[in-house]
Structures are given as structure tokens and as C-alpha cells.
Design an enzyme around this catalytic site. Structure first.
Site, PDB file in Angstrom:
ATOM      1  N   VAL A  12       0.816  -1.225   0.000  1.00  0.00           N
ATOM      2  CA  VAL A  12       0.000   0.000   0.000  1.00  0.00           C
ATOM      3  C   VAL A  12       0.846   1.271   0.000  1.00  0.00           C
ATOM      4  O   VAL A  12       0.333   2.376  -0.197  1.00  0.00           O
ATOM      5  CB  VAL A  12      -0.982   0.055   1.196  1.00  0.00           C
ATOM      6  CG1 VAL A  12      -2.073  -0.996   1.050  1.00  0.00           C
ATOM      7  CG2 VAL A  12      -0.248  -0.095   2.516  1.00  0.00           C
ATOM      8  N   GLU A  30       8.576   1.045  10.346  1.00  0.00           N
ATOM      9  CA  GLU A  30       7.699   0.500   9.304  1.00  0.00           C
ATOM     10  C   GLU A  30       7.391  -0.969   9.582  1.00  0.00           C
ATOM     11  O   GLU A  30       8.290  -1.810   9.677  1.00  0.00           O
ATOM     12  CB  GLU A  30       8.341   0.605   7.905  1.00  0.00           C
ATOM     13  CG  GLU A  30       7.329   0.167   6.844  1.00  0.00           C
ATOM     14  CD  GLU A  30       7.909  -0.217   5.490  1.00  0.00           C
ATOM     15  OE1 GLU A  30       9.034   0.205   5.154  1.00  0.00           O
ATOM     16  OE2 GLU A  30       7.203  -0.969   4.777  1.00  0.00           O
ATOM     17  N   ALA A  73       5.371  -4.712   8.634  1.00  0.00           N
ATOM     18  CA  ALA A  73       5.446  -5.606   7.468  1.00  0.00           C
ATOM     19  C   ALA A  73       4.014  -5.979   7.114  1.00  0.00           C
ATOM     20  O   ALA A  73       3.285  -6.504   7.963  1.00  0.00           O
ATOM     21  CB  ALA A  73       6.259  -6.847   7.802  1.00  0.00           C
ATOM     22  N   GLY A  74       3.599  -5.698   5.887  1.00  0.00           N
ATOM     23  CA  GLY A  74       2.204  -5.963   5.521  1.00  0.00           C
ATOM     24  C   GLY A  74       1.260  -5.161   6.410  1.00  0.00           C
ATOM     25  O   GLY A  74       1.588  -4.050   6.836  1.00  0.00           O
ATOM     26  N   LYS A 107       3.695   1.738   2.519  1.00  0.00           N
ATOM     27  CA  LYS A 107       4.261   2.068   3.838  1.00  0.00           C
ATOM     28  C   LYS A 107       5.707   2.542   3.731  1.00  0.00           C
ATOM     29  O   LYS A 107       6.119   3.458   4.431  1.00  0.00           O
ATOM     30  CB  LYS A 107       4.227   0.835   4.774  1.00  0.00           C
ATOM     31  CG  LYS A 107       2.845   0.334   5.137  1.00  0.00           C
ATOM     32  CD  LYS A 107       2.907  -0.855   6.070  1.00  0.00           C
ATOM     33  CE  LYS A 107       3.668  -2.042   5.512  1.00  0.00           C
ATOM     34  NZ  LYS A 107       3.100  -2.633   4.306  1.00  0.00           N
ATOM     35  N   THR A 108       6.487   1.897   2.854  1.00  0.00           N
ATOM     36  CA  THR A 108       7.906   2.266   2.760  1.00  0.00           C
ATOM     37  C   THR A 108       8.057   3.693   2.264  1.00  0.00           C
ATOM     38  O   THR A 108       8.819   4.493   2.827  1.00  0.00           O
ATOM     39  CB  THR A 108       8.656   1.295   1.828  1.00  0.00           C
ATOM     40  OG1 THR A 108       8.523  -0.029   2.353  1.00  0.00           O
ATOM     41  CG2 THR A 108      10.136   1.646   1.735  1.00  0.00           C
ATOM     42  N   ASP A 132      13.222  -3.135   1.707  1.00  0.00           N
ATOM     43  CA  ASP A 132      12.677  -1.904   2.291  1.00  0.00           C
ATOM     44  C   ASP A 132      13.775  -1.112   2.994  1.00  0.00           C
ATOM     45  O   ASP A 132      13.800   0.126   2.907  1.00  0.00           O
ATOM     46  CB  ASP A 132      11.554  -2.239   3.284  1.00  0.00           C
ATOM     47  CG  ASP A 132      10.253  -2.545   2.558  1.00  0.00           C
ATOM     48  OD1 ASP A 132      10.253  -2.604   1.313  1.00  0.00           O
ATOM     49  OD2 ASP A 132       9.228  -2.730   3.242  1.00  0.00           O
ATOM     50  N   LYS A 171      13.053  -0.833  10.412  1.00  0.00           N
ATOM     51  CA  LYS A 171      12.215  -1.855   9.778  1.00  0.00           C
ATOM     52  C   LYS A 171      12.493  -3.143  10.571  1.00  0.00           C
ATOM     53  O   LYS A 171      13.544  -3.771  10.395  1.00  0.00           O
ATOM     54  CB  LYS A 171      12.616  -2.015   8.296  1.00  0.00           C
ATOM     55  CG  LYS A 171      11.893  -3.133   7.558  1.00  0.00           C
ATOM     56  CD  LYS A 171      10.530  -2.740   7.047  1.00  0.00           C
ATOM     57  CE  LYS A 171       9.798  -3.928   6.420  1.00  0.00           C
ATOM     58  NZ  LYS A 171       8.515  -3.590   5.827  1.00  0.00           N
ATOM     59  N   ASP A 218      -2.391   7.270  -3.604  1.00  0.00           N
ATOM     60  CA  ASP A 218      -2.825   7.056  -4.996  1.00  0.00           C
ATOM     61  C   ASP A 218      -1.868   6.147  -5.757  1.00  0.00           C
ATOM     62  O   ASP A 218      -2.193   5.642  -6.819  1.00  0.00           O
ATOM     63  CB  ASP A 218      -2.843   8.407  -5.729  1.00  0.00           C
ATOM     64  CG  ASP A 218      -4.239   8.964  -5.890  1.00  0.00           C
ATOM     65  OD1 ASP A 218      -5.203   8.228  -5.603  1.00  0.00           O
ATOM     66  OD2 ASP A 218      -4.358  10.132  -6.289  1.00  0.00           O
TER      67      ASP A 218
HETATM   68  N1  ATP Z   1       2.901   7.358  -4.206  1.00  0.00           N
HETATM   69  C1  ATP Z   1       3.734   6.568  -4.846  1.00  0.00           C
HETATM   70  N2  ATP Z   1       4.519   7.012  -5.834  1.00  0.00           N
HETATM   71  C2  ATP Z   1       5.361   6.190  -6.501  1.00  0.00           C
HETATM   72  N3  ATP Z   1       5.498   4.865  -6.247  1.00  0.00           N
HETATM   73  C3  ATP Z   1       4.742   4.364  -5.263  1.00  0.00           C
HETATM   74  C4  ATP Z   1       3.840   5.172  -4.506  1.00  0.00           C
HETATM   75  N4  ATP Z   1       3.235   4.393  -3.598  1.00  0.00           N
HETATM   76  C5  ATP Z   1       3.730   3.171  -3.774  1.00  0.00           C
HETATM   77  N5  ATP Z   1       4.626   3.131  -4.764  1.00  0.00           N
HETATM   78  C6  ATP Z   1       5.336   1.938  -5.260  1.00  0.00           C
HETATM   79  O1  ATP Z   1       4.463   0.825  -5.078  1.00  0.00           O
HETATM   80  C7  ATP Z   1       5.184  -0.290  -4.606  1.00  0.00           C
HETATM   81  C8  ATP Z   1       4.600  -0.763  -3.277  1.00  0.00           C
HETATM   82  O2  ATP Z   1       4.806   0.242  -2.301  1.00  0.00           O
HETATM   83  P1  ATP Z   1       5.615  -0.046  -0.958  1.00  0.00           P
HETATM   84  O3  ATP Z   1       6.750  -0.967  -1.229  1.00  0.00           O
HETATM   85  O4  ATP Z   1       5.934   1.267  -0.343  1.00  0.00           O
HETATM   86  O5  ATP Z   1       4.499  -0.833  -0.128  1.00  0.00           O
HETATM   87  P2  ATP Z   1       4.590  -1.379   1.366  1.00  0.00           P
HETATM   88  O6  ATP Z   1       3.283  -1.107   1.989  1.00  0.00           O
HETATM   89  O7  ATP Z   1       5.772  -0.781   1.990  1.00  0.00           O
HETATM   90  O8  ATP Z   1       4.779  -2.957   1.212  1.00  0.00           O
HETATM   91  P3  ATP Z   1       5.433  -4.042   2.252  1.00  0.00           P
HETATM   92  O9  ATP Z   1       4.301  -4.667   2.981  1.00  0.00           O
HETATM   93  O10 ATP Z   1       6.127  -4.996   1.339  1.00  0.00           O
HETATM   94  O11 ATP Z   1       6.377  -3.335   3.151  1.00  0.00           O
HETATM   95  C9  ATP Z   1       6.649   0.129  -4.524  1.00  0.00           C
HETATM   96  O12 ATP Z   1       7.296  -0.231  -5.726  1.00  0.00           O
HETATM   97  C10 ATP Z   1       6.575   1.636  -4.417  1.00  0.00           C
HETATM   98  O13 ATP Z   1       7.718   2.287  -4.898  1.00  0.00           O
HETATM   99  C1  DNN Z   2       6.518 -10.031   1.217  1.00  0.00           C
HETATM  100  C2  DNN Z   2       5.800  -8.706   1.430  1.00  0.00           C
HETATM  101  N1  DNN Z   2       6.508  -7.681   0.733  1.00  0.00           N
HETATM  102  C3  DNN Z   2       5.614  -8.334   2.894  1.00  0.00           C
HETATM  103  N2  DNN Z   2       6.810  -7.835   3.435  1.00  0.00           N
HETATM  104  C4  DNN Z   2       4.989  -9.428   3.741  1.00  0.00           C
HETATM  105  C5  DNN Z   2       3.508  -9.394   3.544  1.00  0.00           C
HETATM  106  C6  DNN Z   2       2.784 -10.469   4.294  1.00  0.00           C
HETATM  107  C7  DNN Z   2       1.289 -10.412   4.063  1.00  0.00           C
HETATM  108  C8  DNN Z   2       0.604 -11.568   4.687  1.00  0.00           C
HETATM  109  C9  DNN Z   2      -0.911 -11.462   4.549  1.00  0.00           C
HETATM  110  O1  DNN Z   2      -1.485 -10.436   4.895  1.00  0.00           O
HETATM  111  O2  DNN Z   2      -1.528 -12.403   4.051  1.00  0.00           O
HETATM  112 MG    MG Z   3       7.467  -1.690   2.762  1.00  0.00          MG
END
Ligand code: ATP
Ligand code: DNN
Ligand code: MG
Length: 266
Positions: free
Chosen positions: A28, A131, A133-134, A30-31, A70, A56, A192
Site C-alpha cells: 500500500v 515500518e 510488514a504488511g 508504507k515504505t 525496504d 524496519k 494514490d
Molecule cells: N505514491 C507513490 N509514488 C510512486 N510509487 C509508489 C507510490 N506508492 C507506492 N509506490 C510503489 O508501489 C510499490 C509498493 O509500495 P511499498 O513498497 O511502499 O508498499 P509497502 O506497503 O511498503 O509494502 P510491504 O508490505 O512490502 O512493506 C513500490 O514499488 C513503491 O515504490
Molecule cells: C513479502 C511482502 N513484501 C511483505 N513484506 C509481507 C507481507 C505479508 C502479508 C501476509 C498477509 O497479509 O496475508
Molecule cells: Mg514496505
């Protein structure tokens, strides 16, 4: 798996001043949100930028070294000087929930060891952005969910959510889960650019989702981040974030320790 965690004691962290960035799902944003908030906070307190650090606790799905974990992305996008291994002591390659990825790697993760791995970071920084995870109900260890870590850290949570159709349900459920565990929720950031975002042109819900979340939860939505945010420039990332989000709740959630020289939030 790689781990540079030394201690597995139950020693409490030196302080718990910080914000835990969780989400309604994996992917979504978060990173990028964590890096963006760190970039904003560090830029707003020049000279005191070392006061804001990022942790993290556990990452899965990539191998450290190619810039895709991340921890590596956070270092680059927030402009940190720490090594990625300092930001995250537990890296598992399998793209699975941390508890499962650790088990596959033959590692028995405990919440005490995960917390102990952050002691050096908490000693170095006055304020930590963490941050998850998920989402909040993702299995972190054999016994605990990510939400249990938030409770143990005693930090307020920020929820990152998609901006489009479906986000109201996911966000309200996440709020309910965290509230049921006694976690204070500082706000919601809609994104978005989430990996599975629908195009706002085809999605009439995006204009009303923030208001619905606020109406049914009472939690403030700080705003909606646009897609296309840069991960290579902390200054640009901070500027775009300041324009998109109302950060007054962030500052309220992070009372900064009085700084040498009396500097405070501007
Ligand atoms: N606003 C944004 N602008 C550009 N790229 C984005 C944006 N939001 C998300 N992304 C891209 O979408 C992908 C997923 O986002 P991100 O890795 O931040 O999710 P996450 O919630 O951190 O996931 P995880 O659970 O794996 O930690 C990444 O490649 C990130 O660069
Ligand atoms: C691999 C991924 N990028 C995350 N770090 C881990 C997400 C686990 C999600 C598990 C779930 O909600 O079913
Ligand atoms: Mg992340």
C-alpha cells in the site's frame, strides 16, 4: 536469511518516542510514506536531523544487496546514513509473512529478539519511525502479530491505505483491530500510488473515501499522496509530501525532545 542482531535480552528500549507506520495491506506504500515522513522531519530540523531515525523490524521478499529491500529503499529515499543492515536486522528472502519466511529460513523469531535488535538505533536517535510488514494482523512470529509489536513498543500508529474503492472497509477494519488492542491511532494516509491502485479517473470513490473514513472512525485522514513520488531524492520527496499532507497530527504525535539550542517544531 541474514541477521546482525546481537542481543536477545528482554532489555527495554531506551525510549519509545516514535510512530509506527502500518497499513491495510502489503504494497500500500508504507515504505514510501515512512521515508517521506522521515525526509520531512529531518529537513524541518536541520542540524538535528540525526534525531529522526527509521527502523524496519523484519523484512521479507527480497535479498539485501540489490537495493530492493525496504531497508535499502528507506536509506535512499529518506537520505539516511545508516547501513541498511542497521535499519533491519532480520531479512528473509521468501515473499511471505515474516513468521512464515523466518520459519522457512530455519530462524525462530521472537518479539523480544526483534525489539532487542533495535536498541542501537533507539540509542542513536531521539525519534523513531517504524515500518511494519504488511498489515497490522500479519503474523510476525509464531505467537505474535505485527499489532502485538506496536503494543509492546507503546507507539501511536499511522495507517497507510489505498485511496480507491475498497479502502473504507480495509481501513475501518484495521482501525477496529488496533483499537481493540489499545493502540492509539494518529491518522490515516491515503496513497494514490499503491501497487494495486485503480486509476482515479475510473474510480469515483476516491473523492469521498477520506471523508467516509473520518466520519465512521473519527480518525483524521492526513491527505492523499500522489502517484509518481521519487525515491531517489529526499528533498523532492519531502516537498511533495508537505504539499499533499496535513502534517499537524504528525507533529502532535511526535513531541520532540527539547533540542539543544531550543529548536522546536517550526
Ligand atoms: N505514491 C507513490 N509514488 C510512486 N510509487 C509508489 C507510490 N506508492 C507506492 N509506490 C510503489 O508501489 C510499490 C509498493 O509500495 P511499498 O513498497 O511502499 O508498499 P509497502 O506497503 O511498503 O509494502 P510491504 O508490505 O512490502 O512493506 C513500490 O514499488 C513503491 O515504490
Ligand atoms: C513479502 C511482502 N513484501 C511483505 N513484506 C509481507 C507481507 C505479508 C502479508 C501476509 C498477509 O497479509 O496475508
Ligand atoms: Mg514496505
Amino acid at each position: 536469511m541474514s541477521s546482525n542482531s546481537g542481543s536477545t535480552s528482554n532489555a527495554p528500549l531506551p525510549h519509545q518516542n516514535g510512530l509506527f507506520i502500518t497499513g491495510t495491506d502489503t504494497g500500500v506504500g508504507k515504505t514510501i510514506v515512512t521515508a517521506a515522513l522521515a525526509a520531512v522531519l529531518r529537513a524541518e530540523r536541520p542540524g538535528l536531523s540525526k534525531e529522526v531515525g527509521v527502523w524496519k523490524p523484519v523484512q521479507s521478499g527480497e535479498r539485501m544487496g540489490a537495493g530492493r529491500t525496504d531497508a535499502e529503499r528507506l536509506v535512499q529515499a529518506a537520505g539516511l546514513t545508516d547501513a541498511p543492515e542497521e535499519l533491519c536486522a532480520y531479512t528473509f528472502e521468501a515473499p511471505l509473512a515474516p513468521a512464515v519466511a523466518a520459519r522457512l529460513a530455519g530462524v525462530r523469531l521472537t518479539i523480544e529478539a526483534v525489539i532487542a535488535s533495535a536498541i542501537p538505533l533507539f540509542q542513536r536517535y531521539g525519534t523513531m519511525l517504524v515500518e511494519g510488514a504488511g498489515g497490522a494482523a500479519v503474523p510476525l512470529t509464531e505467537k505474535e502479530l505485527v499489532a502485538d509489536l506496536i503494543v509492546k513498543l507503546g507507539m501511536p500508529a499511522l495507517i497507510v491505505a489505498r485511496s480507491g474503492l475498497g479502502t473504507v472497509n480495509h481501513t475501518l477494519l484495521t482501525i477496529d483491530k488496533l483499537r481493540s488492542m489499545g493502540v492509539t491511532i494518529a491518522g490515516v494516509v491515503l496513497n494514490d500510488g499503491a501497487a494495486t491502485a485503480t486509476s482515479s479517473c475510473d474510480d469515483p470513490s476516491v473523492n469521498g473515501n477520506a471523508a467516509l473514513i473520518e466520519q465512521y472512525s473519527g480518525i483524521p485522514v492526513w491527505g492523499t499522496l500522489p502517484r509518481g513520488l521519487p525515491e531517489h531524492s529526499p528533498a523532492q520527496l519531502a516537498e511533495r509530501t508537505r504539499k499533499a499532507l496535513d502534517l499537524s497530527a504528525l507533529k502532535a504525535a511526535l513531541p520532540m525532545a527539547p533540542a539543544a539550542g531550543g529548536a522546536d517544531w517550526s
